[in-house]
Design an enzyme around this catalytic site. Structure first.
Site, PDB file in Angstrom:
ATOM      1  N   HIS A  77      29.192  41.691  47.530  1.00 45.22           N
ATOM      2  CA  HIS A  77      29.379  42.240  46.297  1.00 45.22           C
ATOM      3  C   HIS A  77      30.917  42.282  46.142  1.00 45.22           C
ATOM      4  CE1 HIS A  77      25.157  44.093  45.757  1.00 45.22           C
ATOM      5  NE2 HIS A  77      25.039  42.855  45.988  1.00 45.22           N
ATOM      6  N   GLU A  79      32.989  44.882  45.112  1.00 47.63           N
ATOM      7  CA  GLU A  79      33.525  45.661  45.874  1.00 47.63           C
ATOM      8  C   GLU A  79      33.761  45.512  47.181  1.00 47.63           C
ATOM      9  OE1 GLU A  79      30.778  45.855  43.963  1.00 47.63           O
ATOM     10  OE2 GLU A  79      30.392  47.498  42.946  1.00 47.63           O
ATOM     11  N   CYS A 119      26.106  49.294  43.283  1.00 45.80           N
ATOM     12  CA  CYS A 119      24.693  49.355  43.712  1.00 45.80           C
ATOM     13  C   CYS A 119      24.980  50.457  44.625  1.00 45.80           C
ATOM     14  CB  CYS A 119      24.161  48.046  44.276  1.00 45.80           C
ATOM     15  SG  CYS A 119      24.913  47.712  45.896  1.00 45.80           S
TER      16      CYS A 119
HETATM   17 ZN   LIG Z   1      26.904  46.463  45.248  1.00 42.46          ZN
END
Ligand SMILES: [Zn+2]
Ligand SMILES: [Zn+2]
Lengths: 230, 343
Positions: A77, A79, A119
């Site tokens: 992801h 991040e 998430c």
């Molecule tokens: Zn994530």
């Protein structure tokens, strides 16, 4: 890679500021615009359009886009990409590399601007890094770790490797900055279809019986609610 | 460390949620002769529908000896049935009793008629032999086992939820052969975890394709390593938990496969999608980050040994695999260590 396509939303002028957006300073809005630009780039190469920037002392120190399709790794992801970038950037003899305290102080001055709520995995990662504040656009009703599905942002995260045993604390969140833009990007992506997510008819070497189930249960098309969304 | 006695007696399934306990709802039951039954049910369907309790069957045949001595006894030697009239709390179906009333009536007798709504009483009284207080399950059964159990209380129906496969039981049993394989993979996870950290137990993750029982990838906690992500002499990475490392290795494998596939058209068309269908063996219970990473990777099953009651994400501090909104759910097992090892 998927051929570059122009995101439909680009044909329109930037969406008007929602009432929520006006709660943020120009500077904060500027950083979120940069995160949106990252998300748009991800869109254009066929990745789930979520992007982010890491900011410290008013300066962008890292940025990231979702790369789950390219890397064949569902954990890449934006991040994680941004954090890796910052860590790689530390020079051999930087102060932060010399002491754990200096490293902690460094991250305690870091804010994240991300287009979609982190998430549960990324929220755990951000807690483990020790970032200060997370600004996000739209909420993530399926996977959100900052309150939508679970509250990692408040609870912090464990260190399952053992480590020094001390748990990582949570971080502050500010949501709703350019949520509309973030959602539009994601919607356009899913209308186009995630090309790499499994199709209902596609066979896997390691076929998961539950996957078939999810496809039957899945609302709005088998390959949509792909887990790769932040 | 090759002694097999380090593992406890067997894997414990960590269900995504506990089965709901049997809760009872107090209801007024009417004893009715079989010949009057359909009339009674017809009346009740209109005047006291069991809307919230749709799974409760309205009628139960009465075994004669159970009602011996009570007013509902089967003195005529005719077939007697019991019918749910209404709940006692004022919810569906009208009539209700206060705490005090209930004590006074002691579940028997004429007093109960005063608790049935008058319109219903007028229609029912001629057809009913007696009333009593009884119980039905307050919730619908969630699986066939529960259905069987709860039927002992009062007949209920069990409906397979749409789109879901009925599970025989919420607890998954593991066969002997599978247990042996599980133990072997846990042994590898343990050895890896111990090898990399002499002081305590750092974590290790082993990803296995259960169809072939082959280890696809394994990783250990690398949070204090300075070589990661293909580079040397880097700042140690606080996120290099064992599961993250193992998942990354699987991805590397798939990328290599995809590159080969480009050159060799003989290889099958479909490349593996992440860790779909694989099992992940961990020495320690994963944290929130790692547990979610394994959801993103579509792992089929997780097995771990050492629980983390405070921070673990699979039963310790919460149950990630119970969050319904996730697009993928794996099953979770914890195989406790032998008590002597823990001490
Ligand atoms: Zn994530
Ligand atoms: Zn972890």
């Amino acid at each position: 890679m998927a051929p570059a396509t122009t995101a439909p939303h680009r044909e329109d002028p930037p969406a008007t500021t929602s009432s929520e957006d006006s709660l943020f300073t120009d500077r904060e809005r500027g950083f979120m615009r940069l995160a949106l630009a990252e998300a748009e780039e991800a869109y254009e190469v066929g990745e789930i359009p979520v992007g982010c920037v890491l900011v410290r002392r008013g300066e962008v120190i890292g940025k990231g886009q979702n790369r789950t399709n390219e890397t064949r790794n569902g954990t890449r992801h934006c991040e994680m990409e941004a954090i890796d970038g910052v860590l790689i950037g530390f020079s051999q003899n930087s102060e932060e590399r010399q002491s754990r305290e200096a490293m902690a102080r460094f991250w305690d001055e870091v804010d994240l601007y991300v287009t979609c709520e982190p998430c549960i995995m990324c929220a755990g990662a951000l807690a483990l890094m020790g970032v200060r504040t997370v600004y996000y656009g739209c909420s993530n009703d399926k996977f959100g770790g900052c309150g939508s599905v679970h509250t990692v942002s408040a609870d912090g995260c464990g260190k399952c490797g053992g480590g020094d045993g001390s748990p990582a604390l949570g971080f502050d969140c500010r949501k709703g900055l350019f949520a509309g833009e973030a959602i539009t990007l994601l919607q356009n992506f899913y209308i186009k279809g995630n090309t790499r997510a499994p199709k209902p008819h596609r066979k896997h070497l390691w076929r998961d019986r539950r996957l078939e189930q999810a496809e039957r249960d899945g609302e709005g098309g088998g390959d949509r609610g792909d887990g790769l969304v932040e | 460390m090759s002694c097999e006695c380090w593992l406890g007696s067997g894997p414990v399934h960590v269900p995504s949620r506990e089965k709901p306990p049997l809760l009872l709802e107090e209801v007024i039951l009417a004893s009715v002769l079989r010949e009057n039954c359909s009339k009674v049910v017809k009346i009740l369907r209109v005047l006291a529908p069991l809307t919230k309790y749709r799974y409760v069957k309205r009628i139960k045949p009465v075994v004669p000896q159970l009602v011996q001595g009570s007013q509902a006894s089967n003195e005529d030697g005719m077939m007697m049935l019991e019918v749910v009239v209404c709940t006692i709390q004022r919810r569906e179906g009208g009539g209700w009793l206060s705490q005090e009333d209930r004590r006074n009536t002691k579940g028997e007798g004429e007093g109960l008629w005063s608790k049935v709504p008058p319109s219903l009483k007028a229609e029912l009284a001629p057809l009913v032999k007696a009333l009593r207080v009884g119980h039905v399950p307050a919730l619908a059964p969630e699986d066939p086992d529960q259905w069987e159990d709860w039927n002992q209380v009062w007949p209920v129906s069990y409906k397979i939820p749409p789109g879901k496969v009925a599970k025989k039981s919420a607890t998954i049993e593991v066969g002997e052969d599978e247990r042996r394989k599980m133990a072997a993979h846990l042994g590898l996870a343990r050895d890896l975890a111990h090898r990399t950290h002499n002081k305590g137990c750092r974590n290790a993750a082993v990803i296995v394709n259960p169809e072939t029982n082959e280890v696809v990838a394994h990783g250990v906690d690398e949070t204090s390593s300075s070589s990661w992500g293909g580079g040397e002499d880097r700042t140690p990475h606080p996120l290099r938990h064992a599961a993250m490392v193992a998942v990354e290795k699987v991805a590397e494998g798939i990328r290599a496969w995809a590159a080969k596939r480009k050159r060799d058209s003989e290889l099958p068309q479909d490349e593996p999608y992440l860790c779909t269908g694989s099992d992940c063996y961990l020495w320690r219970e994963p944290c929130a980050m790692c547990a979610m990473a394994l959801v993103h990777s579509r792992v089929r099953r997780i097995v771990f040994c050492v629980p983390d009651g405070e921070r673990g994400a699979l039963g310790g501090s919460f149950r990630l695999h119970a969050l319904e909104s996730l697009n993928h759910h794996y099953e979770v097992f914890r195989w406790p260590l032998d008590r002597r090892v823990v001490e």
